[in-house]
Design an enzyme around this catalytic site. Sequence first.
Site, PDB file in Angstrom:
ATOM      1  N   SER A 179      -4.416  19.231  40.076  1.00 22.06           N
ATOM      2  CA  SER A 179      -3.580  19.410  41.253  1.00 22.06           C
ATOM      3  C   SER A 179      -2.108  19.174  40.887  1.00 22.06           C
ATOM      4  O   SER A 179      -1.548  19.890  40.063  1.00 22.06           O
ATOM      5  CB  SER A 179      -4.080  18.476  42.357  1.00 22.06           C
ATOM      6  OG  SER A 179      -3.524  18.789  43.593  1.00 22.06           O
TER       7      SER A 179
ATOM      8  N   GLY B  20      -2.384  14.222  43.737  1.00 19.82           N
ATOM      9  CA  GLY B  20      -2.077  13.340  44.869  1.00 19.82           C
ATOM     10  C   GLY B  20      -1.100  13.987  45.823  1.00 19.82           C
ATOM     11  O   GLY B  20      -1.191  15.171  46.109  1.00 19.82           O
TER      12      GLY B  20
END
Length: 193
Positions: free
Chosen positions: A97, A68
């Site tokens: 991520s 995010g």
Amino acid sequence: MQIPNIIKETCNGYFVHTIQDEMLTHREVECVGPVNEESVNSLILQLRYLERQDPAGEITIYINSPGGEVSSGLALYDVIQAVRCPIRTVCMGLAASMGAVLLASGNEREMLAHSRVMIHDPLIAGNGMKGSALYLDSRVKDLMNTRDLIAGILSEHTHRTKEEILEYTARDTYFYAEEAIEFGLADRIITQL
């Protein structure tokens, strides 16, 4: 999603609280779903609270996240590094991520057998960028600085060179549990929580 409640009988009657509250008493917290301001602020408060309760006690963060917001993720990363408590990170499902950065940042880094990790360069979210050439140039420079910063963090925790990290983050790179351990993103596979 509604979080189930637990009912406990005490000498003062019945006490109702959430499963998350129960897990917090065992020094276990969750980073589940997108990394954003709301989820990170909740985790930061939980980590700080647990540090105040026992500065030497281990805290476990269970991670199942697609990643995010980089700025929110870096705020949580900084708190993980700053608290005195040893931090155990456990990947359940996917740590992608910023989720991968958070997984790699633990003192003890574990994965369930069928979980995966994905690393890549930071992205610009949205339907497209608009603005003057100078504005776009400043956004690109900021993105490249962020790319370098994330690569440096991953390099530190994986003991890989920054150049190696940048080679792998130039695209979405997925690692199964054994591959993540070999790369340095985690330490071991576990079969019991």
